[in-house]
Design a protein around this motif. Sequence first.
Motif, short mmCIF file in Angstrom:
data_model
loop_
_atom_site.label_atom_id
_atom_site.label_comp_id
_atom_site.label_asym_id
_atom_site.label_seq_id
_atom_site.Cartn_x
_atom_site.Cartn_y
_atom_site.Cartn_z
N ASP A 77 -3.08 3.81 15.56
CA ASP A 77 -3.02 4.35 16.93
C ASP A 77 -3.06 3.24 17.98
O ASP A 77 -2.43 3.37 19.04
N LEU A 78 -3.77 2.16 17.68
CA LEU A 78 -3.86 1.03 18.61
C LEU A 78 -2.66 0.08 18.50
O LEU A 78 -2.54 -0.87 19.26
N GLY A 79 -1.80 0.34 17.50
CA GLY A 79 -0.63 -0.51 17.30
C GLY A 79 -0.95 -1.81 16.56
O GLY A 79 -0.13 -2.73 16.55
N LEU A 80 -2.13 -1.88 15.94
CA LEU A 80 -2.55 -3.10 15.26
C LEU A 80 -2.17 -3.10 13.78
O LEU A 80 -2.21 -4.14 13.13
N ALA A 81 -1.83 -1.93 13.26
CA ALA A 81 -1.40 -1.79 11.87
C ALA A 81 -0.33 -0.72 11.81
O ALA A 81 -0.17 0.08 12.74
N GLU A 82 0.39 -0.71 10.69
CA GLU A 82 1.43 0.31 10.50
C GLU A 82 1.40 0.80 9.06
O GLU A 82 0.96 0.09 8.16
N ARG A 83 1.84 2.04 8.90
CA ARG A 83 1.95 2.64 7.57
C ARG A 83 3.41 2.67 7.15
O ARG A 83 4.27 2.96 7.97
N GLN A 84 3.62 2.40 5.86
CA GLN A 84 4.96 2.58 5.28
C GLN A 84 4.77 3.29 3.95
O GLN A 84 3.75 3.11 3.28
N ALA A 85 5.76 4.09 3.58
CA ALA A 85 5.68 4.80 2.30
C ALA A 85 5.65 3.79 1.16
O ALA A 85 6.36 2.79 1.17
N ASP A 86 4.80 4.05 0.17
CA ASP A 86 4.73 3.22 -1.03
C ASP A 86 6.00 3.48 -1.83
O ASP A 86 6.28 4.62 -2.22
N PRO A 87 6.80 2.45 -2.10
CA PRO A 87 8.07 2.66 -2.81
C PRO A 87 7.88 3.12 -4.26
O PRO A 87 8.79 3.70 -4.84
N THR A 88 6.69 2.91 -4.82
CA THR A 88 6.45 3.32 -6.21
C THR A 88 5.73 4.65 -6.32
O THR A 88 5.68 5.23 -7.41
N ASP A 89 5.13 5.13 -5.22
CA ASP A 89 4.38 6.38 -5.26
C ASP A 89 4.45 7.02 -3.87
O ASP A 89 3.74 6.60 -2.96
N GLY A 90 5.30 8.00 -3.72
CA GLY A 90 5.53 8.64 -2.44
C GLY A 90 4.31 9.32 -1.84
O GLY A 90 4.31 9.67 -0.66
N ARG A 91 3.26 9.52 -2.63
CA ARG A 91 2.04 10.16 -2.11
C ARG A 91 1.16 9.18 -1.34
O ARG A 91 0.27 9.58 -0.62
N ARG A 92 1.42 7.90 -1.52
CA ARG A 92 0.58 6.88 -0.90
C ARG A 92 1.33 6.15 0.20
O ARG A 92 2.56 6.13 0.22
#
Length: 144
Positions: A77-92
């Motif tokens: 939310d603060l723009g200090l980190a980002e999430r990306q889909a795990d290419p080996t496990d779509g749930r993570r």
Amino acid sequence: MTDAPKTDATDLADAVLTMHGRLRRSLLASKADEVTASQTAALGRLLRYGPATVADLARAEGVRPQSMGATVQALVDLGLAERQADPTDGRRSIISATQAGATAREATWAVRNRELADRLATLSEADRRVVARAMAVLGPVVEP
């Protein structure tokens, strides 16, 4: 007559942990940003060791995954980190620090470093040498 410093390992452990807590709290008191200590620790880990899952971060920081999830969400939310889909496990998701996160961490570190340097400068040269020697001695204690 003054008491000689205690050298029993348990007494030393207590003294080191107490001093660490006092030092950490006193430096956090002068903190000027909105990032919490938990968020700072997670961001620092991402910057030192690279992208990780929430579960990996939680394990490394010794907290519950739910708590780390909230910490990570705040960083996102603060723009200090980002999430990306795990290419080996779509749930993570894989969490990475952003450039803004790296810049913020560097700025925070510089402020804390300057504050501590100013405090250390009030010690005599002999006492600063003792602190430097203590840092060298403690190095192997903190390495796994």
